[in-house]
Write a protein that holds these residues in place. Structure first.
Motif: not given
Ligand code: FES
Ligand code: HEM
Ligand code: SF4
Lengths: 150, 260
Positions: B78, B80, B85, B87-88, B98
């Motif tokens: 993760r 942001c 972003c 990532s998650d 997400l």
């Molecule tokens: S942590 Fe960045 S989109 Fe969920």
């Protein structure tokens, strides 16, 4: 327009090999197959419902369906053509559909290859046999009670 | 087909909190995480964590609580924490979401909440997958502006209508939720996948770009757009509400139109 097709994908070295794409054959086969599914689908709606209505609903409906009924239909070139179109379109459509399913669900190329060979073999047998029956069908089996045979 | 995902109804009775900064309600959840550590075992297994969480918490907060207070070895990506972003992305109760955009109160907390890595990409540890195959397909469609002719002496102008044409597909954050929700991608990872097609769409329909033809040729591959079976899993998974399946259909039509 087609001058820009020489493109080498920038696959990086550290990628898991199973994801590497074998450069596909050039050509539009998959596109044509996709288009064929839709066009043959349209024709099949007409052909199949026409078939079902004349066989099962019109006249005596399902009760009138017997050897003689089929023999009568195949004496008519319209129905010969109708059934031939239905046979070929349904078989090619169905075969291509199952080809897609094999591609989607088999995960090894060898499995894919052999499943498709079985599929194509079955298709050829059915299409050839079906076509043969439609054109060489003779309603006068020995002892036939049909009028045309007397 | 609705254009905007409707906010799910809250599955938990949250007492109305007045404007006075009243107390935030709390509840217990069971977080069932798919753990995998190849240094310990080749087998992945489920592990349950019972946590007391707030009504305002997201799945990401629950993962943080596990990592920070229960088991520091839990691994996930993760950055942001605000849906930007990408990532998650993970499979939450069997659906790609997400973690930072999924509120716990919107899930059924009477049952364990399952969290596992997205499917179809090699799992490296716990919820972390190798994204390289995903980005490789992304790179293959050339996700950058390609223009012919001389550099313009000023800005490249575009009418609002031309900008609107591809607006939806500019929203992608490359989270891989769509590609890893696609059954065709699961089978062998050969399919370019929805995300690559979405990002090709972003440039194919951009009036300033001149390499649309090349991208259409790339996606006319046997592993390209024609492998799409219009399952709509991708549209359902996209956290940005992009009409992914529609974008794929538009690229199919563009490939067809080009060949006619
Ligand atoms: S942590 Fe960045 S989109 Fe969920
Ligand atoms: C009634 C008229 C029919 C219509 C309109 C129709 C239409 C279609 C279309 C558009 C597809 C493509 C789906 C895709 O690409 O995702 C398809 C797939 C398929 N069709 Fe038909 N079809 C018809 C009849 C038939 C018949 C008679 C058969 C069997 C012989 C058949 C077997 C299949 C199979 C096996 C698939 C693949 C399934 C899949 O891709 O998920 N269809 N059909
Ligand atoms: S299209 Fe949506 S689901 Fe797919 S990578 Fe982009 S943001 Fe994620």
């Amino acid at each position: 327009m087609a001058t820009t097709t020489e493109f080498v994908p920038p696959r990086s070295g550290r990628i898991d090999k199973k994801y590497n794409r074998v450069p596909g054959k050039k050509g539009n086969f998959e596109m044509v197959a996709w288009l064929f599914m839709r066009i043959s689908g349209l024709f099949l709606v007409v052909l199949i419902f026409g078939h079902l209505i004349t066989n099962l609903l019109v006249g005596d409906g399902i009760n009138g369906l017997d050897f003689g009924f089929v023999a009568g239909k195949w004496a008519d070139p319209l129905w010969q053509f109708w059934d031939l179109a239905m046979l070929w379109l349904a078989m090619l459509h169905g075969t291509n559909g199952v080809r897609t399913i094999i591609n989607d669900y088999a995960d090894k190329d060898r499995t894919r290859f052999w499943l498709k060979m079985v599929l194509y073999f079955a298709t050829v047998v059915i299409v050839v046999l079906g076509t043969l029956v439609i054109f060489t069908f003779d309603p006068c089996i020995p002892g036939s009670p049909l009028e045309v045979c007397n | 087909m609705s254009t905007e995902a409707v906010e799910p109804a809250s599955k938990i009775d949250l007492a109305a909190v007045g404007g006075g900064g009243g107390e935030i309600p709390q509840f217990d959840i069971t977080l069932r995480v798919r753990r995998y550590n190849p240094e310990v075992s080749e087998e992945a297994e489920w592990e349950d964590f019972t946590l007391t969480m707030f009504g305002t918490d997201r799945v990401l907060d629950a993962l943080h609580k596990v990592k920070w207070e229960h088991d520091g070895s839990l691994s996930f990506r993760r950055s942001c924490a605000h849906g930007i972003c990408g990532s998650d992305a993970m499979r939450i109760n069997g659906r790609n979401r997400l973690a930072c955009k999924t509120l716990l109160k919107d899930l059924d907390t009477s049952k364990p909440i399952t969290v596992e890595a997205i499917k179809g990409l090699p799992v490296e540890k716990d919820l972390i997958v190798d994204m390289e195959p995903f980005f490789q397909s992304y790179r293959e469609i050339m996700p950058f502006l390609v223009s012919k002719g001389h550099e313009p002496s000023g800005e490249r102008y575009q009418s609002p209508e031309d900008r609107e044409r591809y607006d939806d597909t500019t929203k992608c954050i490359l989270c891989a939720a769509c590609t890893s929700s696609c059954p065709v991608f699961w089978t062998d990872g050969q399919y370019f996948g929805p995300a690559a097609i979405v990002n090709a769409h972003r440039f194919i329909f951009d009036s300033r770009d001149d390499a649309g033809d090349m991208r259409l040729e790339i996606l006319n591959d046997k592993e390209g757009v024609w492998r799409c079976r219009t399952t709509f899993n991708c549209t359902e998974a996209c956290p940005r509400g992009i009409q992914v399946t529609k974008a794929i259909a538009e690229v199919k039509q563009a490939v067809l139109a080009r060949s006619m």
